[in-house]
Design an enzyme around this catalytic site. Structure first.
Site, PDB file in Angstrom:
ATOM      1  N   TYR A 199       0.829  -1.209   0.000  1.00  0.00           N
ATOM      2  CA  TYR A 199       0.000   0.000   0.000  1.00  0.00           C
ATOM      3  C   TYR A 199       0.862   1.258   0.000  1.00  0.00           C
ATOM      4  O   TYR A 199       0.468   2.284  -0.566  1.00  0.00           O
ATOM      5  CB  TYR A 199      -0.936  -0.009   1.206  1.00  0.00           C
ATOM      6  N   GLU A 250      -7.957  -6.980   5.651  1.00  0.00           N
ATOM      7  CA  GLU A 250      -7.161  -8.085   5.103  1.00  0.00           C
ATOM      8  C   GLU A 250      -6.382  -8.796   6.196  1.00  0.00           C
ATOM      9  O   GLU A 250      -6.216 -10.022   6.167  1.00  0.00           O
ATOM     10  CB  GLU A 250      -6.235  -7.553   4.003  1.00  0.00           C
ATOM     11  N   TYR A 271     -13.282 -18.859  -4.048  1.00  0.00           N
ATOM     12  CA  TYR A 271     -12.212 -19.223  -4.975  1.00  0.00           C
ATOM     13  C   TYR A 271     -10.889 -19.349  -4.227  1.00  0.00           C
ATOM     14  O   TYR A 271     -10.774 -18.982  -3.046  1.00  0.00           O
ATOM     15  CB  TYR A 271     -12.073 -18.182  -6.085  1.00  0.00           C
ATOM     16  N   TYR A 326      -9.363 -19.020  -9.245  1.00  0.00           N
ATOM     17  CA  TYR A 326     -10.301 -19.967  -9.843  1.00  0.00           C
ATOM     18  C   TYR A 326     -11.276 -20.455  -8.772  1.00  0.00           C
ATOM     19  O   TYR A 326     -10.883 -20.789  -7.652  1.00  0.00           O
ATOM     20  CB  TYR A 326      -9.558 -21.165 -10.451  1.00  0.00           C
ATOM     21  N   SER A 327     -12.545 -20.485  -9.150  1.00  0.00           N
ATOM     22  CA  SER A 327     -13.573 -20.917  -8.213  1.00  0.00           C
ATOM     23  C   SER A 327     -13.363 -22.372  -7.818  1.00  0.00           C
ATOM     24  O   SER A 327     -12.962 -23.201  -8.637  1.00  0.00           O
ATOM     25  CB  SER A 327     -14.969 -20.763  -8.843  1.00  0.00           C
ATOM     26  N   PRO A 377     -18.468 -22.019  -9.616  1.00  0.00           N
ATOM     27  CA  PRO A 377     -18.903 -21.764  -8.238  1.00  0.00           C
ATOM     28  C   PRO A 377     -20.297 -22.313  -7.973  1.00  0.00           C
ATOM     29  O   PRO A 377     -20.608 -22.719  -6.844  1.00  0.00           O
ATOM     30  CB  PRO A 377     -18.874 -20.233  -8.131  1.00  0.00           C
ATOM     31  N   PHE A 421     -15.920 -12.906 -13.095  1.00  0.00           N
ATOM     32  CA  PHE A 421     -14.537 -13.353 -13.218  1.00  0.00           C
ATOM     33  C   PHE A 421     -13.696 -12.211 -13.770  1.00  0.00           C
ATOM     34  O   PHE A 421     -14.096 -11.535 -14.717  1.00  0.00           O
ATOM     35  CB  PHE A 421     -14.426 -14.569 -14.146  1.00  0.00           C
ATOM     36  N   GLY A 422     -12.503 -11.996 -13.189  1.00  0.00           N
ATOM     37  CA  GLY A 422     -11.650 -10.908 -13.638  1.00  0.00           C
ATOM     38  C   GLY A 422     -11.984  -9.627 -12.897  1.00  0.00           C
ATOM     39  O   GLY A 422     -12.652  -9.641 -11.870  1.00  0.00           O
TER      40      GLY A 422
END
Length: 391
Positions: free
Chosen positions: A95, A137, A190, A208-209, A277, A385-386
């Site tokens: 950050y 986080e 994911y 990826y799920s 998913p 996705f993305g």
């Protein structure tokens, strides 16, 4: 410390942001990667080529500026981004780097308007938002670390199985190299996978799920082979060069798209590889003996019908309803694009919760259909996705 004066100054700079548009964030990324090329091992460089990441970041910055007095409006976005960041193993030091290049980008692109007070205001605003992400986080990292089967940072997994699911999709079953358990996850989430493709100069991380219900032993991801000028670097590497016995690195499960039991009928809607998913949700609901579930699926043709037999068995065993559309041929229930009017009488439209995943255009069309039937947005849950896009 962010104060009222800072907030007013940030709001006054909104026209500057809007006039710059995504070129601002494009410049930011170019600047950051020139000065800190090590970050290319974290960021998806394909999204840099397509411009999708720059657009998504610009929209996020603009949304923050417009809602800086009402951050509750950004709660959903913060949660989604924080989950995504953990799958890239983003750390507090990152950050500082991002903040420096963001301020320098504003200085370089808005030279006349970038006064001392603008710099102070945006620095305070960035640090305030960064701390929100760092704190959230940090909570997610600790939760994953201390959970049964959990871990922090990258963990080595062995490819135990590889299976063709359709013309474009292959599944990979992954087990920990250390022989330990794996953390459970919520159906719909994911994992981040880190690999070093033979055709890339960098480590590549993708999400990826998870396409099966949690079992504490292994994970299954199902990957579509992407084709196109700027796509498919990792998916083609997984399809063609990663074999049973090979090792990949995984980050703990994450994601804010997951099934939540609300004691309502459920409609699961997907297209193409968006079934991944949904498959996890489907298996979980079957285990829970969930009643009143309807499965809607669309793809181009029978060869691209992912999880066809697996889904048919689950639906049959649980006495659920299923309807399928093939865009290119008439061997499914319906031909053409998914049309809710054709099955409206089979669904508890005004009572159900809807979980959806697929191409953005597909989901936009389905949302419009649902809304035309009186379904409120709070009952429509979706995954993109993305880089995220709002429907």
């Amino acid at each position: 410390m962010l104060n009222n004066h800072h907030i007013e100054v940030v709001k006054q700079t909104i026209p500057i942001l809007e006039s710059a548009g995504p070129e601002l964030t494009k410049h930011f990324y170019q600047r950051m990667f020139n000065h800190n090329p090590e970050l290319k091992d974290i960021f998806n460089m394909t999204h840099q080529q397509t411009g999708n990441q720059a657009l998504a970041l610009f929209e996020a910055i603009a949304a923050y500026a417009k809602n800086i007095e009402n951050l509750e409006a950004l709660t959903t976005a913060v949660e989604r981004i924080a989950h995504k960041h953990t799958s890239f193993n983003i750390q507090p030091d990152h950050y500082q780097i991002v903040g420096h290049h963001l301020i320098e980008t504003l200085r370089e692109l808005a030279t006349e308007q970038f006064t001392q007070q603008v710099e102070e205001a945006w620095t305070a605003a960035y640090l305030f938002l960064a701390q929100i992400f760092i704190d959230r986080e940090g909570e997610l990292y600790l939760k994953s670390k201390h959970a049964v089967g959990g871990w922090q940072n990258a963990r080595r997994f062995i490819v135990q199985g590889k299976k063709i699911e359709s013309e474009l999709v292959k599944s990979f079953v992954l087990v920990p190299e250390d022989g330990g358990d794996v953390i459970d996850y919520l159906p719909g989430q994911y994992v981040g996978i880190e690999v070093k493709p033979s055709q890339s100069d960098y480590n590549e991380i993708r999400q990826y799920s998870l396409s099966q219900k949690p079992n504490g032993r292994d994970y299954r991801i199902s990957v579509k082979r992407e084709v196109g000028e700027y796509q498919g670097l990792v998916s083609n590497y997984l399809h063609d060069e990663v074999h049973v016995g090979d090792v990949v690195k995984l980050y703990p499960p994450a994601g804010d798209f997951f099934y939540t039991e609300k004691n309502k009928p459920v409609v699961l809607i997907s297209a193409g590889v968006g079934a991944t998913p949904i498959q996890s949700m489907m298996q979980t609901l079957a285990t829970q003996n969930k009643q009143d579930v309807t499965v809607l699926y669309a793809c181009n043709n029978a060869e691209q019908h992912t999880f066809k037999e697996e889904t048919r068995e689950i639906v049959s065993e649980n006495n659920w309803k299923q309807f399928t559309w093939y865009f290119q041929e008439s061997t499914a229930d319906f031909k053409g694009a998914l049309n809710l009017n054709l099955v409206a009488n089979e669904i508890a439209l005004n009572e159900a919760d809807y979980y959806m995943c697929g191409p953005v255009g597909f989901m936009e069309a389905v949302v419009k259909q649902l809304e035309s039937h009186g379904v409120s947005r709070d009952r429509i849950h979706y995954e993109v996705f993305g880089p995220h896009a709002y429907l």
